[in-house]
Write an enzyme that holds these catalytic residues in place. Structure first.
Site, PDB file in Angstrom:
ATOM      1  N   HIS A 106       0.374  -1.417   0.065  1.00 51.01           N
ATOM      2  CA  HIS A 106       0.346  -0.345  -0.051  1.00 51.01           C
ATOM      3  C   HIS A 106       1.011   1.331  -0.132  1.00 51.01           C
ATOM      4  CE1 HIS A 106       0.291  -0.402   4.598  1.00 51.01           C
ATOM      5  NE2 HIS A 106       0.442   1.141   4.525  1.00 51.01           N
ATOM      6  N   ASP A 136       0.392  -7.392   1.570  1.00 52.25           N
ATOM      7  CA  ASP A 136       0.769  -6.333   1.427  1.00 52.25           C
ATOM      8  C   ASP A 136       2.254  -5.870   1.704  1.00 52.25           C
ATOM      9  OD1 ASP A 136       0.188  -3.135   1.563  1.00 52.25           O
ATOM     10  OD2 ASP A 136       0.393  -3.498   4.164  1.00 52.25           O
ATOM     11  N   ASN A 212       5.152   5.242   9.899  1.00 47.71           N
ATOM     12  CA  ASN A 212       5.763   4.041   9.748  1.00 47.71           C
ATOM     13  C   ASN A 212       5.346   2.096   9.192  1.00 47.71           C
ATOM     14  OD1 ASN A 212       5.301   4.872  13.784  1.00 47.71           O
ATOM     15  ND2 ASN A 212       6.819   3.662  12.375  1.00 47.71           N
ATOM     16  N   SER A 213       4.029   2.630   7.852  1.00 48.28           N
ATOM     17  CA  SER A 213       4.012   1.241   7.331  1.00 48.28           C
ATOM     18  C   SER A 213       5.267   1.118   6.616  1.00 48.28           C
ATOM     19  CB  SER A 213       3.008   1.376   6.827  1.00 48.28           C
ATOM     20  OG  SER A 213       1.835   1.588   7.530  1.00 48.28           O
ATOM     21  N   LEU A 232      -5.077  -1.259  14.064  1.00 44.69           N
ATOM     22  CA  LEU A 232      -6.209  -0.772  14.937  1.00 44.69           C
ATOM     23  C   LEU A 232      -6.344   0.709  15.553  1.00 44.69           C
ATOM     24  CD1 LEU A 232      -7.379  -4.425  16.113  1.00 44.69           C
ATOM     25  CD2 LEU A 232      -7.774  -3.244  13.831  1.00 44.69           C
ATOM     26  N   GLY A 270      -6.565 -25.845  -2.468  1.00 47.66           N
ATOM     27  CA  GLY A 270      -7.633 -25.933  -3.114  1.00 47.66           C
ATOM     28  C   GLY A 270      -8.777 -26.978  -1.921  1.00 47.66           C
ATOM     29  N   ILE A 271      -9.024 -25.761  -0.299  1.00 46.13           N
ATOM     30  CA  ILE A 271      -9.805 -26.485   0.318  1.00 46.13           C
ATOM     31  C   ILE A 271     -10.873 -25.225   0.587  1.00 46.13           C
ATOM     32  CG2 ILE A 271     -10.130 -26.974   3.031  1.00 46.13           C
ATOM     33  CD1 ILE A 271      -7.358 -28.439   2.297  1.00 46.13           C
ATOM     34  N   GLY A 273     -12.573 -24.182   3.858  1.00 45.80           N
ATOM     35  CA  GLY A 273     -13.186 -25.022   5.779  1.00 45.80           C
ATOM     36  C   GLY A 273     -13.138 -23.977   6.983  1.00 45.80           C
TER      37      GLY A 273
END
Length: 465
Positions: A106, A136, A212-213, A232, A270-271, A273
């Site tokens: 980003h 990212d 800071n990214s 967050l 290929g799952i 779940g």
């Protein structure tokens, strides 16, 4: 008074032997030891953390109603499309003496001009070698790198423990290189910081802010354990909940970039779940919740080939616990394409283990790109047959079938078709191949009913020709 002092001395002498032997080594023995500091680690690590300035050109509509709080919602697509320059500011970490740098997608994704500014204020241009929006991460190469650049070593992030002291180094708010300290406050945070749910992160309370990214999260030895990526927050500032992409995944990105790959290739499971919660664990007979229960298996899945079936609970990959689908994909990505992974799973009250060959998403059936001709009911429609590779690229469910619309063309766009739509039926007749769909569209005359899958929702588009 003298008797009291004698008693105190005797009490101190009697207590002293109860101090654990390991604590004796923690008592400062000099003024230098009393002034403990992160300064040596900072001096060693900061030269390898860089500021990144990226510039990209995007198309934007110039609407006269853009600033009107009432009319702007009614005229969102009104106005002329004009190119607009976007600037982004972030950080990066030098990983090799020849100028290999890791940062966030980003920060540099789709950028046309990238400038890297070193700790000593020297500036270089850079180009993207490999990038991936889902993870990212982006790997850059500094042009005309000196060849003796300060760089950080990657630590095996699987050895990181909650409670370890860490430093976050970056360029928050563009004020200049800044160091903040904290601890590792959580591990295996999956889907917590990224909307696409593919993320798998180290959590830290070291203050991380915009800018800071792409910066470094280092341990007390100065080794890189993660790349700071997000926080967050409700205010836009740091609330002490930051996330870093583990160094183990960064190592795979660097390896693929050095192999000349421009797009990150992760192993295909290929799952489909879901994680096992407490209620599900009780039903399955598990002592504690955990693992990923298999809900759907593609016929060509390497897990199916190894003997895993629907209803099994995958609990470990290479001896490390997995509790969510993103965690499982992360473990597979760290192992890398071509490797063999030991997969532990639970079935019928017993723990079992198989070896799974990690492969890329197969191109079967062939995607067979097709563009409908002038005689078609929808001319200029660009189509591809959906196979595991197409589904992986487009973020479609693993069990998706049908024909993908790559470009709806002028006519298709006018009737409401969008790129990414999946056509599954024409006039109630199922279609699963691009060439078959193109043939059907060339033969319909009066009525056209298109069964669509759009962003997980079933739709029907009815047209009169």
């Amino acid at each position: 008074m003298k008797r009291f002092a004698t008693f105190c001395l005797a009490a101190m002498l009697s207590v002293a032997p109860l101090v654990p032997a390991w604590a004796e080594g923690l008592v400062p023995r000099s003024r230098a030891e009393m002034a403990l500091s992160f300064a040596p680690v900072v001096r060693a690590a900061t030269p390898a953390v860089v500021n990144i300035y990226a510039k990209r050109v995007v198309a934007a509509r110039q609407s006269p109603f853009a600033n009107d709080p009432f009319f702007r919602d009614f005229f969102q697509n009104f106005g002329q499309v004009r190119p607009q320059v976007q600037n982004s500011l972030g950080s990066g970490v030098v990983l090799s003496a020849d100028g290999i740098v890791v940062s966030n997608y980003h920060v540099v994704g789709q950028a046309e001009d990238i400038r890297v500014v070193l700790n000593d204020r020297r500036e270089f241009t850079a180009r993207v070698l490999l990038s991936d929006a889902d993870s990212d991460l982006a790997i850059l190469q500094i042009e005309d790198a000196p060849g003796d650049m300060a760089h950080l070593d990657l630590r095996d992030s699987d050895d990181v423990e909650v409670g370890e002291l860490v430093l976050a180094i970056g360029n928050p708010f563009g004020v200049g290189q800044t160091v903040s300290s904290g601890i590792v406050s959580g591990l295996a945070r999956s889907g917590a910081a990224m909307g696409n749910g593919r993320g798998y992160f180290i959590q830290t309370d070291a203050p991380i802010n915009p800018g800071n990214s792409g910066g470094a999260l280092v341990d007390t030895n100065g080794d890189l354990i993660g790349v700071n990526t997000s926080i967050l927050t409700r205010s836009g500032g740091s609330n002490g909940i930051g996330f870093a992409i583990p160094a183990a995944l960064v190592a795979q990105f660097v390896a693929q970039a050095k192999q000349g790959k421009s797009r990150f290739e992760r192993p295909w499971a290929g799952i489909s779940g879901q994680e096992v919660d407490a209620a599900m664990a009780e039903t399955l007979g598990l002592d504690v919740p955990g693992g990923v229960i298999v809900a759907h298996l593609h016929p060509e899945s390497p897990f199916a080939q190894a003997g895993i079936d629907v209803g099994d609970v995958i609990r470990e990959v290479d001896g490390l616990a997995v509790n969510t689908p993103p965690e499982m994909i992360f473990r597979m990505s760290v192992a890398g394409l071509g490797a063999k992974a030991r997969v532990g799973f639970y079935r019928n009250g017993k723990d079992r283990e198989v070896t799974v060959q990690l492969i890329g998403a197969p191109e079967t059936p062939p995607r067979n790109p097709v563009t409908t001709g002038r005689d078609s009911a929808l001319p200029g429609l660009r189509l591809e047959t959906i196979n595991p590779a197409v589904a992986e690229e487009r973020g479609l469910p693993g069990e998706a079938t049908g024909v993908l619309i790559v470009d709806p063309g002028l006519v298709g766009a006018r009737v409401g078709l969008l790129p990414g739509d999946v056509i599954q039926a024409i006039n109630d007749v199922p279609v699963v191949r691009s060439e078959a769909l193109a043939e059907v569209l060339s033969s319909v005359t009066r009525r056209l009913e298109i069964g669509l899958l759009r962003q997980g929702r079933q739709m029907v588009l009815r047209l009169r020709l």
